[in-house]
Design a protein around this motif. Structure first.
Motif, short mmCIF file in Angstrom:
data_model
loop_
_atom_site.label_atom_id
_atom_site.label_comp_id
_atom_site.label_asym_id
_atom_site.label_seq_id
_atom_site.Cartn_x
_atom_site.Cartn_y
_atom_site.Cartn_z
N PRO A 728 -159.52 -74.17 -111.46
CA PRO A 728 -159.22 -74.93 -112.69
C PRO A 728 -160.34 -74.76 -113.72
N ASP A 729 -159.91 -74.82 -114.98
CA ASP A 729 -160.88 -74.64 -116.06
C ASP A 729 -161.86 -75.81 -116.15
N ALA A 730 -161.41 -76.98 -115.73
CA ALA A 730 -162.27 -78.16 -115.82
C ALA A 730 -162.22 -78.94 -114.52
N GLU A 731 -163.24 -79.72 -114.27
CA GLU A 731 -163.27 -80.52 -113.05
C GLU A 731 -162.46 -81.80 -113.20
N ILE A 732 -162.13 -82.18 -114.45
CA ILE A 732 -161.34 -83.39 -114.68
C ILE A 732 -160.20 -83.03 -115.62
N VAL A 733 -158.98 -83.37 -115.22
CA VAL A 733 -157.79 -83.07 -116.01
C VAL A 733 -156.97 -84.35 -116.11
N GLY A 734 -156.38 -84.59 -117.28
CA GLY A 734 -155.50 -85.75 -117.42
C GLY A 734 -156.05 -86.77 -118.39
N PRO A 735 -155.27 -87.80 -118.68
CA PRO A 735 -155.67 -88.80 -119.68
C PRO A 735 -156.93 -89.55 -119.28
N ALA A 736 -157.76 -89.82 -120.26
CA ALA A 736 -159.04 -90.48 -120.00
C ALA A 736 -158.86 -91.88 -119.42
N ASP A 737 -157.74 -92.54 -119.74
CA ASP A 737 -157.53 -93.89 -119.24
C ASP A 737 -156.62 -93.93 -118.00
N GLY A 738 -156.33 -92.74 -117.46
CA GLY A 738 -155.45 -92.68 -116.29
C GLY A 738 -156.16 -93.12 -115.01
N ARG A 739 -155.38 -93.54 -114.01
CA ARG A 739 -155.94 -93.90 -112.71
C ARG A 739 -156.48 -92.65 -112.06
N GLU A 740 -157.67 -92.78 -111.47
CA GLU A 740 -158.37 -91.61 -110.92
C GLU A 740 -157.77 -91.17 -109.58
N VAL A 741 -157.68 -89.87 -109.39
CA VAL A 741 -157.37 -89.28 -108.09
C VAL A 741 -158.20 -88.01 -107.94
N VAL A 742 -158.37 -87.59 -106.70
CA VAL A 742 -159.03 -86.32 -106.40
C VAL A 742 -157.98 -85.38 -105.82
N LEU A 743 -157.93 -84.15 -106.29
CA LEU A 743 -157.04 -83.14 -105.73
C LEU A 743 -157.85 -82.22 -104.83
N PHE A 744 -157.51 -82.21 -103.54
CA PHE A 744 -158.19 -81.36 -102.56
C PHE A 744 -157.49 -80.00 -102.56
#
Length: 1000
Positions: A728-744
């Motif tokens: 992935p181009d970035a380590e964090i993807v998605g809306p800034a106010d979204g609930r956090e998850v980690v993709l393994f």
């Protein structure tokens, strides 16, 4: 007497000569090596007798030829079916003849007359599956129906939970064909009392009828007047009566000591079409037992007991907890499950209402004090009825799931007393247990006064063996006082035969001996059972004899939940009680290798027995790391089905890791082991040379070369490397106010099928989640779960990979962020093997927050937080579940996640392991077994699917097996959901608000 009876297995030269002769004269398997003999030395009892050898005949002619050769060599013979006897009936020192592998056909079926003729090795469930399409079944429905054979049931005079209506095996056996020890083949059926002794067979029958007439008065006086009386020989079948005498009924219950069964003619019944259950609750165990005599007056087909202990253990077993939560109210001391099964469902419901009224008339109520607290929970739903039946059938094994050294022991297991005495009997029996410093478990056939009763003892201890003897003597004396039977269902074997004289008297015992000698004068057939038995507490015959020892051994994983050497490894192995649930042929996953080979070596029970014998030194030095041990485990695909489906929790996949670690330490790694285990380390470099490495699949020469040097099958295409790995181009993807998850991002999807990870990322972001794909804390190679290293026994290497993962994901888990994975075998490693390698808070937290994508989405949907605009994509999807998903109870979420897609019909393939199982399906020596596993149900179902039907399989291996074996592309759930997103975005007008935003 015991030493003389037990004898020895003959000297080595004699056994070798016998094995050589058998090998010349039959085409079946002749197994005289120590590993195979050890696997047949036990049944579901606490005994162990190592046989001289084992023969697995291909047909009945070979079975009878084996009998003749052994008789000629002076060797005894014991026929064997599923090997699930609880009294030691199927262990002996001679030659074991296993009839279950090949001699398992329906020979003839007469639907109109409700009868069939079968070979003795056919399994009850398999028989009933074949009969069901004709609207018939064989109703002696014992709890071991998934592995018990008809021959074994006849030998034991099995009963089952519904004997109140259908009777015992004897009541449902019309005739039998069998060979005497001298080879004479006779038909045992109805005979007239005026037959003349004109030939050998008729002379035998004439002698038996004469014995019955001579001893009619003694038999009438001494034989208990109970249906549940299966001890000794059925001499009561020989006495004069109005109806003809049936000679087959003398063979039933004879435990293979009189004749060698070749065919059995059975009485069949119409299948049960309608039924209801009433779960009667009692605050007092005594009151439950006292009530049984009244409940049977409503004419149910069964009244089954489940006591407090079994309920408590069942609540700790994932597959049973929801069933108990639904069917059981409050905290009863006992429940009685009353079953009505008349053809008219209205009549069943009427009787169910009458049951509630009867309970009230007996003084029970939900608001009463404990002694009379109770009532009825009505169970009409067929699915819940099935769940309750499965829990009840697993009763013995639920009891055996205790992890401490003491286990519920079978020896007063199935005494039967008249119903009016049942409450007093059980109360006095519990007092006997208390007197000898133990407690007991009780469950099963309250309708017949035959409870399965097991005191908890540790038979490795002399004091507990003495207690067992004392309990047996006192309990059997009490049974005689009540004019009951000390053998009510499970037969005599080595446990109860010794006590027949006290039960029947010296005259009947002499008659038993006369019958045995008349049938088998040279004592060839299964000696030591029913007559001339050893002492039941002769420890030389125990699975754990006085000299049983397991030396301390170094183990790689955490086994601390169990007792014994190796940090508990010994106790984990000894959890196997030989119940044989792993021998089932349909339903669930366990045990895929046995389903294709039908070999005792390739079933969880056989492997566990081999491990126990190995660590206790009974298979010689270094047996754990030996070639024979690897041969034993070769077809174990580490599916983890036994972890979930074995009632005592034997986890062979985890045990295999220990064996692989021991073997690796001694012998090192093969080239194939290195290629597989280190794949995550070199995957990045391989991506750079993808076109070159992929050339192997296009070159027959390279395929053959790799098979020769690395043992990778030339018939199997390897997964294609690709240059565009998931990064992935970035380590964090998605809306800034979204609930956090980690993709393994696991190795397999990252290197081979990045589309799955791309799809998962899209779905999560579309659902409003802020997705972290963190780089490793050490900024080195991508993260890995270590599973490939575990598959080669490289536990330290796996620990290193998991340490890196914990360091990276630990901070997320600590603040409650879900860790989401796609590959079941990788993600679920975080819920299993990680916790066997690390027990710190960080590892525990990661395990608690690790979820498969579908589990996470379904959880969010059920909480009302998931908002995905999804559109229709197909009419139907066919789903294959990964073994690990099923083992961890995660497969249901796959079905639920797919149902989020509008108008999509979800159908599950009832399949066991796909057979690929990581590297297993690629190995040259296991390629064919891999295909055979897939052909059991998976590949035929996929081939039969309509071209427009989507095929879904979350496992990388599963998808590759489907592609290779059925030429169909299977999709991960993530891609199906992404396709649905695409449809919604391209045609938003087609969506209703309800279907567009999913709140489930």
């Amino acid at each position: 007497m015991a030493a003389t009876w037990a004898g020895n297995t003959g000297n080595w030269a004699e056994n070798r000569a016998l094995a050589a002769r058998l090998s010349r004269e039959i085409t079946g398997e002749v197994l005289f090596d120590s590993f195979n003999r050890g696997r047949y030395a036990t049944d579901a009892s606490f005994y162990q007798i190592v046989p001289a050898g084992v023969v697995i005949p291909r047909n009945m002619d070979e079975a009878l030829r084996t009998l003749a050769v052994c008789r000629d060599a002076g060797q005894v013979v014991t026929p064997r079916g599923g090997g699930t006897s609880q009294c030691g009936q199927t262990v002996n020192h001679g030659v074991i003849v296993d009839l279950s592998k090949h001699l398992n056909r329906i020979v003839a079926l007469d639907v109109a007359n409700h009868s069939c003729v079968v070979e003795p090795g056919i399994v009850l469930d398999d028989l009933n599956r074949q009969l069901k399409k004709h609207g018939l079944w064989f109703p002696v429905d014992i709890s071991t129906a998934s592995r018990a054979t008809i021959g074994g049931m006849a030998g034991n005079n099995s009963c089952g939970g519904r004997s109140l209506r259908y009777g015992t095996m004897r009541d449902n056996t019309r005739s039998m064909d069998a060979a005497l020890a001298d080879g004479t083949i006779l038909h045992f059926g109805e005979v007239s009392r005026d037959i003349a002794a004109t030939e050998a067979g008729l002379a035998l029958f004439r002698d038996m009828l004469d014995l019955g007439e001579r001893e009619a008065a003694e038999i009438a006086e001494k034989f208990p007047k109970l249906q549940r009386r299966v001890g000794g020989y059925n001499l009561d079948a020989l006495v004069p009566r109005n109806a003809p005498n049936n000679m087959a009924h003398l063979l039933v219950g004879s435990e293979g000591t009189l004749a060698f069964t070749t065919q059995v003619e059975l009485k069949l019944w119409p299948v049960i079409r309608n039924k209801v259950l009433g779960v009667c609750h009692f605050g007092s165990f005594y009151q439950a037992m006292d009530a049984a005599q009244h409940l049977v007056k409503l004419r149910p087909i069964a009244v089954e007991l489940v006591d407090r202990t079994m309920l408590a253990l069942g609540r700790e077993i994932a597959m049973f907890e929801p069933i108990i939560a639904t069917a059981v109210r409050g905290d009863p001391d006992a429940v009685l499950i009353v079953e009505f099964a008349e053809e008219d469902q209205i009549e069943n419901i009427r009787r169910l209402k009458a049951l509630g009224e009867l309970m009230a008339d007996l003084g029970f109520g939900w608001g009463n004090p404990q002694r009379t607290w109770g009532g009825v929970v009505e169970i009409i739903d067929p699915g819940l009825q099935t769940g309750i039946a499965e829990f009840r059938a697993a009763g013995l094994n639920v009891m055996m799931s205790m992890k401490e050294e003491g286990k519920p022991v079978s020896f007063v297991e199935d005494c039967a007393v008249p119903l009016p005495h049942l409450a007093d009997y059980t109360e006095r029996l519990n007092a006997i247990f208390t007197k000898h410093g133990t407690r007991g478990t009780m469950y099963a056939h309250a309708s017949e006064g035959c409870l399965h009763v097991r005191p908890v003892l540790n038979l490795k201890l002399e004091k507990d063996v003495r207690a067992m003897r004392a309990i047996a003597e006192e309990a059997f004396a009490m049974v005689r006082e009540y004019k009951g039977s000390h053998s009510g269902e499970h037969g005599d074997g080595l446990v109860r035969s010794e006590f027949h004289e006290a039960m029947f008297g010296p005259c009947i015992i002499a008659d038993f001996s006369e019958v045995k000698h008349r049938f088998d004068p040279d004592n060839v057939l299964n000696p030591g059972k029913i007559v001339d038995a050893p002492k039941m507490d002769d420890r030389a015959l125990f699975r754990y004899p006085p000299d049983y020892r397991v030396g301390e051994l170094k183990t790689a994983l955490d086994w601390s939940a169990y007792p014994g050497a190796g940090g508990g490894f010994q106790g984990a192995i000894e959890m196997c009680n030989n119940n044989g649930a792993c021998r089932k042929l349909e339903g669930g996953v366990m045990c895929p290798s046995y389903r294709v080979t039908r070999d005792e070596k390739h079933v969880t029970r056989g492997r566990a027995n081999t491990l126990r014998l190995a660590i206790s030194g009974q298979l010689g030095p270094d047996a754990l790391a030996s070639d024979d041990m690897m041969e034993t485990l070769k077809l174990c695909v580490s599916c983890k089905a036994c972890r979930h489906e074995c009632p005592t929790g034997v986890d062979m996949a985890k045990m295999k890791i220990e064996v692989l670690a021991a073997r690796m330490a001694k012998h090192g790694l093969s080239l194939r082991d290195r290629l597989v285990s280190y794949l995550p380390r070199y995957a990045g470099m391989a991506a750079r040379f993808a076109p070159l490495l992929n050339w192997r699949n296009n070159s027959p020469l390279l395929r053959r070369l790799l098979e020769r040097v690395a043992g990778i099958s030339a018939r199997r295409a390897l997964p294609a490397w690709r240059r565009d790995v998931f990064e992935p181009d970035a380590e964090i993807v998605g809306p800034a106010d979204g609930r956090e998850v980690v993709l393994f991002a696991d190795t397999f999807n990252r290197a081979y099928e990045r589309e799955n990870l791309d799809a998962a990322l899209r779905v999560l972001v579309a659902g409003g989640y802020r997705v972290h794909v963190p780089r490793p804390a050490d900024d080195a190679r991508p993260l890995c779960c270590g599973r490939t290293f575990l598959s080669a026994g490289l536990v330290d290497r796996a620990r290193t990979e998991l340490d890196r993962l914990v360091t990276t994901y630990g901070p997320f888990a600590a603040r409650g962020v879900p860790i989401i994975g796609l590959e079941p075998s990788c993600l679920l490693t975080l819920r299993d093997e990680l916790l066997s390698l690390r027990s710190d808070d960080a590892a525990t937290s990661i395990g608690a927050h690790a979820l498969l994508l579908e589990e996470f989405l379904v959880r969010e949907a059920q909480a009302g937080r998931l908002q995905l605009r999804l559109g229709p994509i197909a009419g139907k999807v066919l789903v294959h579940g990964h073994c690990h998903q099923k083992s961890f109870g995660a497969f249901k979420s796959v079905e639920q996640a797919l149902r989020l897609v509008p108008d999509l019909a979800v159908e599950t393939i009832e399949s066991s392991c796909c057979g690929m199982a990581g590297a297993f399906g690629y190995a040259a020596e296991t390629y064919q077994a891999s295909i055979d596993m897939a052909e059991l149900s998976l590949l035929p179902a996929v081939r039969a699917a309509d071209p427009g039907t989507l095929i879904v399989a979350d496992g990388t291996s599963c998808r590759h097996q489907i592609a290779d074996g059925a030429d169909r592309a299977a999709l991960h759930v993530a891609r199906v959901l992404a396709m649905s997103l695409d449809t919604a975005q391209s045609n938003p007008q087609s969506l209703s608000p309800r279907k567009g935003i999913m709140h489930v």
